[in-house]
Design a protein around this motif. Structure first.
Motif, PDB file in Angstrom:
ATOM      1  N   ARG A 202      13.720  16.086  30.722  1.00 39.88           N
ATOM      2  CA  ARG A 202      14.935  16.776  31.365  1.00 39.88           C
ATOM      3  C   ARG A 202      15.784  17.340  30.288  1.00 39.88           C
ATOM      4  N   ILE A 203      15.837  16.692  29.106  1.00 41.58           N
ATOM      5  CA  ILE A 203      16.607  17.342  28.132  1.00 41.58           C
ATOM      6  C   ILE A 203      15.887  18.667  27.279  1.00 41.58           C
ATOM      7  N   TYR A 204      14.389  18.379  27.259  1.00 44.24           N
ATOM      8  CA  TYR A 204      13.672  19.292  26.695  1.00 44.24           C
ATOM      9  C   TYR A 204      13.786  20.683  27.625  1.00 44.24           C
ATOM     10  N   ASP A 205      13.468  20.475  28.978  1.00 42.63           N
ATOM     11  CA  ASP A 205      13.588  21.573  29.742  1.00 42.63           C
ATOM     12  C   ASP A 205      15.006  22.134  29.687  1.00 42.63           C
ATOM     13  N   ALA A 206      16.189  21.590  29.532  1.00 40.32           N
ATOM     14  CA  ALA A 206      17.488  22.163  29.311  1.00 40.32           C
ATOM     15  C   ALA A 206      17.482  22.889  28.196  1.00 40.32           C
ATOM     16  N   LEU A 207      16.886  22.604  27.091  1.00 40.18           N
ATOM     17  CA  LEU A 207      16.672  23.125  25.646  1.00 40.18           C
ATOM     18  C   LEU A 207      16.064  24.561  25.751  1.00 40.18           C
ATOM     19  N   VAL A 208      14.752  24.303  26.561  1.00 45.54           N
ATOM     20  CA  VAL A 208      13.941  25.381  27.000  1.00 45.54           C
ATOM     21  C   VAL A 208      14.703  26.795  27.464  1.00 45.54           C
ATOM     22  N   GLU A 209      15.446  26.049  28.686  1.00 48.54           N
ATOM     23  CA  GLU A 209      16.264  27.009  29.408  1.00 48.54           C
ATOM     24  C   GLU A 209      17.357  27.835  28.922  1.00 48.54           C
ATOM     25  N   SER A 210      18.185  27.035  27.865  1.00 49.89           N
ATOM     26  CA  SER A 210      19.034  27.617  27.329  1.00 49.89           C
ATOM     27  C   SER A 210      18.937  28.472  26.060  1.00 49.89           C
ATOM     28  N   GLY A 211      17.522  28.442  25.589  1.00 57.70           N
ATOM     29  CA  GLY A 211      16.871  29.244  24.756  1.00 57.70           C
ATOM     30  C   GLY A 211      17.197  28.723  23.225  1.00 57.70           C
ATOM     31  N   ASP A 212      17.468  27.185  23.366  1.00 52.55           N
ATOM     32  CA  ASP A 212      17.732  26.385  21.854  1.00 52.55           C
ATOM     33  C   ASP A 212      16.426  25.933  21.632  1.00 52.55           C
ATOM     34  N   VAL A 213      15.336  26.182  22.352  1.00 48.72           N
ATOM     35  CA  VAL A 213      14.057  25.787  21.872  1.00 48.72           C
ATOM     36  C   VAL A 213      13.362  26.954  22.135  1.00 48.72           C
ATOM     37  N   GLY A 214      12.674  27.498  21.181  1.00 51.24           N
ATOM     38  CA  GLY A 214      11.916  28.859  21.259  1.00 51.24           C
ATOM     39  C   GLY A 214      10.556  28.618  21.277  1.00 51.24           C
ATOM     40  N   ASP A 215       9.719  29.606  21.045  1.00 49.98           N
ATOM     41  CA  ASP A 215       8.190  29.768  21.251  1.00 49.98           C
ATOM     42  C   ASP A 215       7.337  28.840  20.162  1.00 49.98           C
ATOM     43  N   ASP A 216       8.208  28.264  19.081  1.00 48.48           N
ATOM     44  CA  ASP A 216       7.651  27.682  18.134  1.00 48.48           C
ATOM     45  C   ASP A 216       7.439  26.150  18.510  1.00 48.48           C
ATOM     46  N   VAL A 217       7.947  25.636  19.629  1.00 47.09           N
ATOM     47  CA  VAL A 217       7.614  24.357  20.002  1.00 47.09           C
ATOM     48  C   VAL A 217       7.001  24.612  21.389  1.00 47.09           C
ATOM     49  N   VAL A 218       5.968  24.100  21.548  1.00 47.60           N
ATOM     50  CA  VAL A 218       5.081  23.924  22.734  1.00 47.60           C
ATOM     51  C   VAL A 218       4.933  22.609  23.470  1.00 47.60           C
ATOM     52  N   GLU A 219       4.962  22.282  24.574  1.00 45.61           N
ATOM     53  CA  GLU A 219       4.701  20.937  25.309  1.00 45.61           C
ATOM     54  C   GLU A 219       3.069  20.672  25.366  1.00 45.61           C
ATOM     55  N   LEU A 220       2.723  19.539  25.003  1.00 44.25           N
ATOM     56  CA  LEU A 220       1.357  18.798  24.970  1.00 44.25           C
ATOM     57  C   LEU A 220       1.188  18.208  26.327  1.00 44.25           C
ATOM     58  N   TRP A 221       2.194  17.387  26.715  1.00 44.07           N
ATOM     59  CA  TRP A 221       1.820  16.167  27.737  1.00 44.07           C
ATOM     60  C   TRP A 221       3.322  15.709  28.222  1.00 44.07           C
ATOM     61  N   ARG A 222       3.389  15.581  29.366  1.00 50.12           N
ATOM     62  CA  ARG A 222       4.364  14.348  30.148  1.00 50.12           C
ATOM     63  C   ARG A 222       3.888  13.105  30.461  1.00 50.12           C
ATOM     64  N   THR A 223       4.649  12.043  30.255  1.00 50.04           N
ATOM     65  CA  THR A 223       4.215  10.703  30.595  1.00 50.04           C
ATOM     66  C   THR A 223       4.461  10.515  31.867  1.00 50.04           C
ATOM     67  N   PRO A 224       3.916   9.763  32.821  1.00 48.64           N
ATOM     68  CA  PRO A 224       4.334   9.135  33.760  1.00 48.64           C
ATOM     69  C   PRO A 224       5.679   8.776  34.004  1.00 48.64           C
ATOM     70  N   GLY A 225       6.413   8.642  35.215  1.00 48.42           N
ATOM     71  CA  GLY A 225       7.835   8.291  35.399  1.00 48.42           C
ATOM     72  C   GLY A 225       8.232   6.885  35.040  1.00 48.42           C
ATOM     73  N   PHE A 226       9.598   6.835  34.657  1.00 50.96           N
ATOM     74  CA  PHE A 226      10.078   5.355  34.546  1.00 50.96           C
ATOM     75  C   PHE A 226      11.583   5.406  34.693  1.00 50.96           C
ATOM     76  N   PRO A 227      12.341   3.967  34.874  1.00 53.81           N
ATOM     77  CA  PRO A 227      13.539   4.199  35.197  1.00 53.81           C
ATOM     78  C   PRO A 227      14.366   4.312  33.972  1.00 53.81           C
ATOM     79  N   ASP A 228      15.513   5.182  33.895  1.00 53.14           N
ATOM     80  CA  ASP A 228      16.149   5.355  32.616  1.00 53.14           C
ATOM     81  C   ASP A 228      17.607   5.900  32.981  1.00 53.14           C
ATOM     82  N   TYR A 229      18.445   5.754  32.123  1.00 53.92           N
ATOM     83  CA  TYR A 229      19.988   6.384  32.048  1.00 53.92           C
ATOM     84  C   TYR A 229      21.059   5.842  33.272  1.00 53.92           C
TER      85      TYR A 229
END
Length: 299
Positions: A202-229
């Protein structure tokens, strides 16, 4: 009520520069709630993102809410064990440790799209591997970047899924570096300081949406879900205040401070109990994190 100024810099200066681990987080009277947040982004940003929430809680609890963070995730565990914090925003693993070491009690957890599960995203530099299959075929060719050693989505669960899904361990990589916050992991990959990294999705998605992460970073894979926070309280918080804290979180919706929810990357907060973290507790036990120091040097 009128909020007392508690910027991170001024407040830490007032307590002698101790970031939870060596000093008091706030006042000791019943009219003050000492709120701590794990530094899942850089510490100043972590406090800034939760200042609005602290002000909101003040209006619902009729109490001053002092918000601060720690140097790392383990510091928040130690702070609750030392009775320096009343209400804390933990990562999943740091909550489990706080449960065992300080009898922390979860109050609410965030939900997004009707789900309370979180995921980790494995990312790479655009000039690096193009898939997880490429990574695990020759992990010794790549430098791995993780977050805080006891971050659920930045280290512990990525390690777990590397093992269970790909039969690969961090030791199989050319190197493994822990950089702390999730945004630091993304930054390390963007700067080519590492080849493959894992961070909260979710933090990665927010960084992408805000433009703080650009085209230099690409996503390879997402894990299954787990409880957190979860948000959790210390055992010293009386039941009436616990109930009011839970109610205040659950009232956060489109009619009441939606922006606060946006900074938390959730749609709403829902009640939670320790039973909801049974699988994560088992994972922490399997990782051996309950056997030694909570710094989790080898999760």
């Amino acid at each position: 009520m009128t909020r007392r100024s508690t910027s991170r810099r001024s407040y830490l200066a007032a307590v002698g520069g101790a970031a939870l681990t060596g000093g008091c987080l706030g006042g000791t009277g019943t009219s003050t709630v000492r709120m701590g947040v794990v530094p899942d982004v850089d510490p100043d940003t972590a406090v800034q993102q939760n200042t609005g929430l602290a002000e909101y809680l003040e209006s619902h609890l009729d109490a001053t809410v002092d918000v601060d963070t720690s140097a790392d995730y383990a510091g928040m565990v130690r702070a609750m064990a030392a009775e320096q914090v009343d209400l804390a925003y933990f990562g999943g693993v740091s909550y489990i440790l706080a449960r065992h070491r300080a009898d922390a009690e979860p109050v609410v957890v965030g939900s997004e799209g009707g789900s309370t599960e979180w995921h980790s995203a494995f990312v790479a530099h655009a000039d690096g591997p193009s898939s997880m299959e490429d990574v695990v075929a020759a992990p010794g060719d790549y430098d791995l970047v993780f977050g805080d050693p006891i971050s659920t989505s930045g280290t512990v669960m990525p390690t777990y899924y590397l093992r269970t899904e790909f039969d690969t361990r961090p030791d199989d990589f050319a190197s493994t570096t822990h950089v702390g916050a999730h945004d630091a992991t993304a930054g390390a990959i963007a700067n080519a300081s590492g080849d493959v990294g894992a961070l909260n999705a979710r933090i990665y998605d927010a960084l992408v949406e805000s433009g703080d992460v650009g085209d230099d970073v690409v996503e390879l894979w997402r894990t299954p879900g787990f409880p957190d926070y979860p948000w959790a309280v210390a055992p010293t918080v009386d039941s009436d205040r616990v109930g009011r804290i839970r109610e205040a979180f659950m009232k956060l919706d489109d009619r009441d401070r939606t922006g606060i929810l946006d900074t938390q990357n959730v749609d709403e907060y829902v009640p939670v109990s320790h039973d909801d973290f049974t699988s994560l507790n088992e994972g922490v036990e399997m990782a051996g994190l309950l056997d030694g120091d909570e710094s989790g040097a080898n999760p």
